[in-house]
Design a protein around this motif. Sequence first.
Motif, PDB file in Angstrom:
ATOM      1  N   SER A 192       0.973  -1.192   0.093  1.00 43.24           N
ATOM      2  CA  SER A 192      -0.042   0.084  -0.245  1.00 43.24           C
ATOM      3  C   SER A 192       1.065   1.350   0.098  1.00 43.24           C
ATOM      4  O   SER A 192       1.305   1.726  -0.895  1.00 43.24           O
ATOM      5  CB  SER A 192      -0.839  -0.015   1.111  1.00 43.24           C
ATOM      6  OG  SER A 192      -0.424  -0.307   2.425  1.00 43.24           O
ATOM      7  N   ARG A 193       1.429   1.865   0.996  1.00 41.85           N
ATOM      8  CA  ARG A 193       2.035   3.110   1.174  1.00 41.85           C
ATOM      9  C   ARG A 193       3.423   2.688   0.685  1.00 41.85           C
ATOM     10  O   ARG A 193       4.086   3.738   0.300  1.00 41.85           O
ATOM     11  CB  ARG A 193       2.189   3.424   2.539  1.00 41.85           C
ATOM     12  CG  ARG A 193       2.942   2.859   3.556  1.00 41.85           C
ATOM     13  CD  ARG A 193       2.874   3.202   5.072  1.00 41.85           C
ATOM     14  NE  ARG A 193       3.403   2.108   5.952  1.00 41.85           N
ATOM     15  CZ  ARG A 193       4.879   2.343   6.487  1.00 41.85           C
ATOM     16  NH1 ARG A 193       5.429   3.161   6.034  1.00 41.85           N
ATOM     17  NH2 ARG A 193       5.086   1.480   7.337  1.00 41.85           N
ATOM     18  N   LEU A 194       4.207   1.839   0.529  1.00 39.70           N
ATOM     19  CA  LEU A 194       5.372   1.385  -0.125  1.00 39.70           C
ATOM     20  C   LEU A 194       5.226   1.252  -1.470  1.00 39.70           C
ATOM     21  O   LEU A 194       6.342   1.319  -2.360  1.00 39.70           O
ATOM     22  CB  LEU A 194       5.764   0.160   0.377  1.00 39.70           C
ATOM     23  CG  LEU A 194       5.968  -0.094   1.609  1.00 39.70           C
ATOM     24  CD1 LEU A 194       6.534  -1.534   2.202  1.00 39.70           C
ATOM     25  CD2 LEU A 194       7.362   0.747   2.204  1.00 39.70           C
ATOM     26  N   TYR A 195       3.758   1.373  -2.240  1.00 41.62           N
ATOM     27  CA  TYR A 195       3.804   1.613  -3.718  1.00 41.62           C
ATOM     28  C   TYR A 195       4.207   2.859  -4.235  1.00 41.62           C
ATOM     29  O   TYR A 195       4.919   2.713  -5.337  1.00 41.62           O
ATOM     30  CB  TYR A 195       2.144   1.229  -4.037  1.00 41.62           C
ATOM     31  CG  TYR A 195       1.903   1.210  -5.209  1.00 41.62           C
ATOM     32  CD1 TYR A 195       2.380  -0.045  -6.420  1.00 41.62           C
ATOM     33  CD2 TYR A 195       1.383   2.449  -6.026  1.00 41.62           C
ATOM     34  CE1 TYR A 195       1.735   0.115  -7.596  1.00 41.62           C
ATOM     35  CE2 TYR A 195       0.971   2.110  -7.272  1.00 41.62           C
ATOM     36  CZ  TYR A 195       1.291   0.848  -7.873  1.00 41.62           C
ATOM     37  OH  TYR A 195       0.623   0.872  -9.628  1.00 41.62           O
ATOM     38  N   LYS A 196       4.243   3.730  -3.572  1.00 40.71           N
ATOM     39  CA  LYS A 196       4.668   5.293  -4.005  1.00 40.71           C
ATOM     40  C   LYS A 196       4.425   5.586  -5.480  1.00 40.71           C
ATOM     41  O   LYS A 196       5.292   6.104  -5.989  1.00 40.71           O
ATOM     42  CB  LYS A 196       6.230   5.213  -3.769  1.00 40.71           C
ATOM     43  CG  LYS A 196       6.717   4.743  -2.369  1.00 40.71           C
ATOM     44  CD  LYS A 196       8.298   4.784  -2.303  1.00 40.71           C
ATOM     45  CE  LYS A 196       8.547   4.356  -0.906  1.00 40.71           C
ATOM     46  NZ  LYS A 196      10.039   3.979  -0.908  1.00 40.71           N
TER      47      LYS A 196
END
Length: 250
Positions: A67-71
């Motif tokens: 999720s947030r690591l998708y960037k």
Amino acid sequence: MGFSPKSYCSLLFVMVLLPALCHSQDAYVSSRATFYGSPDSLGTPTGACGYGDYGRTVNDGSVSGVSRLYKNGTGCGACYQVRCKIPQLCIEDGVGVVVTDYGEGDKTDFVLSTRAFSRLARPNAALELFAYGVVDVEFRGIPCKYPGYNLMVKVHEHSRFPEYLAVVLLYQAGKNYITAVEVWQEDYQQWRGMRKSYGAVWDMANPPAGALNFRVQVSGGARPKWVQLSSVIPSEWKAGAVYDTAIQLY
């Protein structure tokens, strides 16, 4: 030759700071992880990174949506060490995964393939671990390693010769991120930027004729750098074809 008090203070500062920096770079971050089902326990060929079948099978199927690591797609292809925090069920080292998709769960950073999730578990404990559905984990970024593979450029299946070109880079080793891709325009003697289409897919309308020279901007070190990929794609390129760059981005 002696040291001044100022020199001693500076040396002491470096000696104290350096171990702290090394520790912070290797530190694990607490999070949560879940899994998604697939018939063969591998990844999905329709992932948000645009990798296609590569995203299903790379790293022996130990892949993950994030999720947030998708960037916004820049995180596609990054590698992480993930280990769960249930000592009686999970192995100490956890599992190394490659980001190939976007995925959200119940306050999770990782939605692992079934194969990756099972590799968190101790022998004969996978079914019990799956019963949790979501588990507490800790993770850290690690260099991607693809022994025997150079960086590859795949012409995306949506490309249409010669008026539309989309590419995705595969087997990107190290801990760097690709933040820009450009193609050399021979008739204008300048680099022409490709558009970030989605995930790890870069595209452009009306690409230059002839064999294509690329350069990619790589971040992850002290500052971004440009790496040139010469004559990677031939003049009569084909949608779906994969071309070897003969280099690797460490």
